[in-house]
Scaffold this active site. Sequence first.
Site, PDB file in Angstrom:
ATOM      1  N   CYS A   1      36.602  45.780  31.306  1.00 33.80           N
ATOM      2  CA  CYS A   1      37.369  44.061  31.209  1.00 33.80           C
ATOM      3  C   CYS A   1      37.548  44.007  29.694  1.00 33.80           C
ATOM      4  O   CYS A   1      38.277  42.910  29.484  1.00 33.80           O
ATOM      5  CB  CYS A   1      36.052  43.550  31.393  1.00 33.80           C
ATOM      6  SG  CYS A   1      35.519  43.749  32.831  1.00 33.80           S
TER       7      CYS A   1
ATOM      8  N   HIS B   1      37.057  36.712  27.639  1.00 33.89           N
ATOM      9  CA  HIS B   1      37.404  36.953  28.567  1.00 33.89           C
ATOM     10  C   HIS B   1      36.768  36.455  29.433  1.00 33.89           C
ATOM     11  O   HIS B   1      35.677  36.051  29.366  1.00 33.89           O
ATOM     12  CB  HIS B   1      36.933  38.788  28.989  1.00 33.89           C
ATOM     13  CG  HIS B   1      36.407  39.075  29.774  1.00 33.89           C
ATOM     14  ND1 HIS B   1      37.705  40.227  30.987  1.00 33.89           N
ATOM     15  CD2 HIS B   1      35.461  39.871  30.463  1.00 33.89           C
ATOM     16  CE1 HIS B   1      37.236  40.024  31.686  1.00 33.89           C
ATOM     17  NE2 HIS B   1      35.650  40.631  32.061  1.00 33.89           N
TER      18      HIS B   1
ATOM     19  N   ASN C   1      37.709  36.611  37.678  1.00 28.16           N
ATOM     20  CA  ASN C   1      37.400  38.458  37.361  1.00 28.16           C
ATOM     21  C   ASN C   1      38.427  39.140  37.008  1.00 28.16           C
ATOM     22  O   ASN C   1      38.714  39.878  37.479  1.00 28.16           O
ATOM     23  CB  ASN C   1      35.847  38.102  36.263  1.00 28.16           C
ATOM     24  CG  ASN C   1      35.911  39.573  35.079  1.00 28.16           C
ATOM     25  OD1 ASN C   1      36.674  40.535  34.770  1.00 28.16           O
ATOM     26  ND2 ASN C   1      34.872  40.490  35.066  1.00 28.16           N
TER      27      ASN C   1
END
Length: 324
Positions: free
Chosen positions: A114, A251, A281
């Site tokens: 990520c 993020h 996500n």
Amino acid sequence: MVRRSVIMGCGHYLPSRVLSNQELAAQVDTSDEWIVERTGIRNRHIAAEGETTSQMAIKAAQNALKQAGLEAQDIDLIIVATATPDYTFPSTATQVQAGLGITHGAAFDVQAVCSGFVYALSTADKFLISGSHQRALVIGAETFSRILDWNDRTTCVLFGDGAGAVIVEAQQGAGQLQDRGVLSTHLRADGRHVDKLYVDGGPSSTATTGHLRMEGREVFRYAVTYLAEIIEEAFTTTGLTADDVDWFVPHQANRRIIEATARKLSIDPAKVVMTVENHGNTSAASIPLALSTAVADGRIKKGQVVLMEAMGGGFTWGSALVRW
Ligand code: ACO
């Protein structure tokens, strides 16, 4: 004068198929209320059968080139952040290079899950300010739908697919905070946490692709602390403060993590760019997807200060301060 890595344009691509919480609730024991309350996610995009990370990356790159008014041939460095490459090798970046018809320069992938986009942007910045390359295509692209265990309700509701790209060009700046371009990047890793968020397969361990496994509560516990620390470092290095930030583009893992981080740093909630509701996500793709969304709708404008941060498996984490 110093060399600065200036963002010239950005673009994104999302697969057409949208998967809602309601549809997921028909497949696993979950509910729209649970997912929205714990994560803020309502929908995520899912790649079509046969649609790959490199294909999505190429579409995002083409949109970024168009927005920047540049040709593919102007690019001499391609960095793709991904944890879901088409193949174990060659890199997704070389497939993007071929797809764009580029035969010069360098191309490679960065793997920081990520945090991948922040790692890739920081890497590109170092190449550009060194003088070795002139114009970089930095992409975050993922098909997490292919590494999810669709029977595991604790993870399958969280992720989505997509790609985002930015074009970064080396320009001369005065070496001051008023310069356009990357003002600071900070990267960190602590491999003691590998077992808190990982994929249980790989070429040298199981010779399979594997599925994502996560101790969600543990990840949450570390996230806000690590992210706040790495942003404080960016502020200390540059002398900028939360008040100087025009847009906070974190993020997009979870609404609660984003809001808690912004609160801890006294960042005005009105400055937070949030796409997690509709994208879920998307790992390394989430920041460039959010950037591209906020540029397209007119929020992010030339000259504004944009703060990015991310944390992911490893753990890895990082921040980037950019004057757009
Ligand atoms: N639907 C319904 N119930 C669920 C679901 C679901 N999808 N998933 C878990 N539950 C249940 C659990 O089984 C548990 O039940 P129990 O109390 O009977 O045992 C209960 O809900 C609470 O589970 P927790 O895991 O404690 O729930 P929590 O409030 O911590 O929320 C979540 C889980 C959303 C994963 C949260 O921990 C989180 O956001 N963590 C961060 C993880 C993350 O964002 N990772 C992304 C990758 S890393 C990154 O990008 C930063």
